[in-house]
Scaffold this active site. Sequence first.
Site, PDB file in Angstrom:
ATOM      1  N   ARG A  42      -7.944  29.395  34.252  1.00 36.09           N
ATOM      2  CA  ARG A  42      -8.564  30.747  34.505  1.00 36.09           C
ATOM      3  C   ARG A  42      -8.526  31.484  33.210  1.00 36.09           C
ATOM      4  O   ARG A  42      -7.827  32.515  33.105  1.00 36.09           O
ATOM      5  CB  ARG A  42      -7.869  31.332  35.358  1.00 36.09           C
ATOM      6  CG  ARG A  42      -8.224  30.691  37.013  1.00 36.09           C
ATOM      7  CD  ARG A  42      -7.789  31.299  37.938  1.00 36.09           C
ATOM      8  NE  ARG A  42      -8.775  31.306  39.136  1.00 36.09           N
ATOM      9  CZ  ARG A  42      -8.489  31.593  40.219  1.00 36.09           C
ATOM     10  NH1 ARG A  42      -7.478  32.376  40.642  1.00 36.09           N
ATOM     11  NH2 ARG A  42      -9.377  31.553  41.119  1.00 36.09           N
TER      12      ARG A  42
ATOM     13  N   ASP B 104     -15.541  28.565  37.138  1.00 40.52           N
ATOM     14  CA  ASP B 104     -14.328  28.621  37.977  1.00 40.52           C
ATOM     15  C   ASP B 104     -14.819  28.505  39.654  1.00 40.52           C
ATOM     16  O   ASP B 104     -15.335  29.460  40.431  1.00 40.52           O
ATOM     17  CB  ASP B 104     -14.276  30.038  37.813  1.00 40.52           C
ATOM     18  CG  ASP B 104     -12.797  30.428  38.860  1.00 40.52           C
ATOM     19  OD1 ASP B 104     -12.375  29.548  39.494  1.00 40.52           O
ATOM     20  OD2 ASP B 104     -12.299  31.495  38.499  1.00 40.52           O
TER      21      ASP B 104
ATOM     22  N   GLN C 285     -15.189  30.890  32.816  1.00 43.88           N
ATOM     23  CA  GLN C 285     -15.477  31.658  34.092  1.00 43.88           C
ATOM     24  C   GLN C 285     -16.656  31.011  34.635  1.00 43.88           C
ATOM     25  O   GLN C 285     -16.680  31.143  36.035  1.00 43.88           O
ATOM     26  CB  GLN C 285     -15.649  33.221  33.820  1.00 43.88           C
ATOM     27  CG  GLN C 285     -14.626  34.046  34.122  1.00 43.88           C
ATOM     28  CD  GLN C 285     -14.707  35.498  33.876  1.00 43.88           C
ATOM     29  OE1 GLN C 285     -15.587  35.791  33.231  1.00 43.88           O
ATOM     30  NE2 GLN C 285     -13.571  36.400  33.921  1.00 43.88           N
TER      31      GLN C 285
ATOM     32  N   TYR D 118      -2.386  34.130  38.905  1.00 42.75           N
ATOM     33  CA  TYR D 118      -1.893  33.693  40.173  1.00 42.75           C
ATOM     34  C   TYR D 118      -0.530  34.216  40.549  1.00 42.75           C
ATOM     35  O   TYR D 118       0.220  34.604  39.639  1.00 42.75           O
ATOM     36  CB  TYR D 118      -1.746  32.233  40.325  1.00 42.75           C
ATOM     37  CG  TYR D 118      -2.918  31.272  40.299  1.00 42.75           C
ATOM     38  CD1 TYR D 118      -3.842  31.207  41.352  1.00 42.75           C
ATOM     39  CD2 TYR D 118      -3.284  30.550  39.314  1.00 42.75           C
ATOM     40  CE1 TYR D 118      -5.186  30.679  41.395  1.00 42.75           C
ATOM     41  CE2 TYR D 118      -4.578  29.801  39.238  1.00 42.75           C
ATOM     42  CZ  TYR D 118      -5.356  29.918  40.297  1.00 42.75           C
ATOM     43  OH  TYR D 118      -6.452  29.085  40.265  1.00 42.75           O
TER      44      TYR D 118
ATOM     45  N   SER E 211     -12.913  30.291  42.437  1.00 39.57           N
ATOM     46  CA  SER E 211     -13.377  31.786  42.661  1.00 39.57           C
ATOM     47  C   SER E 211     -14.676  31.625  43.556  1.00 39.57           C
ATOM     48  O   SER E 211     -14.737  32.417  44.494  1.00 39.57           O
ATOM     49  CB  SER E 211     -13.722  32.395  41.487  1.00 39.57           C
ATOM     50  OG  SER E 211     -12.331  32.533  40.862  1.00 39.57           O
TER      51      SER E 211
END
Length: 377
Positions: free
Chosen positions: A121, A129, A126, A228, A132
């Site tokens: 992350r 990801d 991104q 997290y 997500s």
Amino acid sequence: MGLIAGVLKETFPGERRVAIVPRVVELISKAGAELWIEPDAGAEAGFPDSEYASKGAHLAASAAQVLEKAGILLQVRPPAAGRLSRQHTVIAFCDPLNEPQISDEIAKSGATLFSMEFIPRITRAQSMDALSSMATVAGYKAVLLAANALPRMFPMLMTAAGTVPPARAFVMGAGVAGLQAISTARRLGAVVSAYDVRPAVKEQIESLGAKFVSMALDTANAEGAGGYAKAADEDFYRRQRELTASVLKDQDVVITTAAIPGRKAPVLITREMLTAMAPGSVIVDLAAERGGNCEATQPGETVVVEGVTVIGPLNLPSSVPYHASQMYARNVAALLKHLIKDGQLNIDLNDEITRETLVARDGAIVHPKVQQLLTAA
Ligand code: NAD
């Protein structure tokens, strides 16, 4: 010969997604690979073979032909190890922290394995990801499941037949899925509140028009690596349940998404706590796959306990297969582009994204966390 990427039809029961969608075929060829696809691979997600072909993908005669031609397999879930060999590099969600033996079997086939769960992350990754992306879909769909099961309407209505008050929804865990659930519940007209142990989330909850529920818990160190949550001790969760009980009695809908990577989900709602909730209220437990945030949750099932409908959905992203596939395909294509250099796969272990995502190579598990889990088992 150049690189060939293949896409097999997913075989996991109930899996309707596909790893590559037609509009991403061009990105694969720009990344430097030719794409071969098994017939009907995208059919259940709403992408017919003809659309892949019109974007320049090769339609294979069979799965066997894809497996024979392709060096790289782009999948939602990994193919069975028995179908793989040294020739293959697999990119898929392989759940290495919960089911490390699946990765181990693939390692033994000689195939190279990259796990989409391990995309770090960091800003640079991104676009890759996929967790997500899938959490976004799950958060959205969770609210629709709740609305469907609730004997009330979500929006406030003022009609000649009287006023309908808005539904009240409470979201526990405001990560990617939780934030999307908040937005979706708000769009449907509910009054939304939310809680998360990571203090940084308060502002995000409020910016979506929801209320942050304060709880007198020490959460100063609740955030760990990668944004997290860290696991807390049983005392913390007991105190959290006590504080949650008073919030639950005012809710029509509760969506729970609280998770700690690689661990069983914390129990935030006991059976006993359900007795305080209004009859007909609904809990959608997005942590069902990892044991559930609610004690009454039955993974994959809907049960009514103490008058409360408790829904424990599994694989929600697969129930919105068109857009879940579209988002996942972009993430996979971005990783593939990252891994290809000068027309060849380039496994550069000095690169953080490559190193963190690589699970198996040359017949062995190479990811330290997965190695540890396998040793412990
Ligand atoms: P997740 O699915 O692991 O957990 C869901 C949420 O549950 C998290 O917000 C967590 O804090 C929360 N939670 C855990 N225990 C709880 C408890 N006892 N009570 C209430 N809530 C609890 O996490 P996720 O949604 O995948 O991601 C979490 C965060 O990671 C994101 O919100 C974001 O800040 C960060 N993130 C960063 C990047 C990036 O930098 N590229 C990408 C995605 C996410």
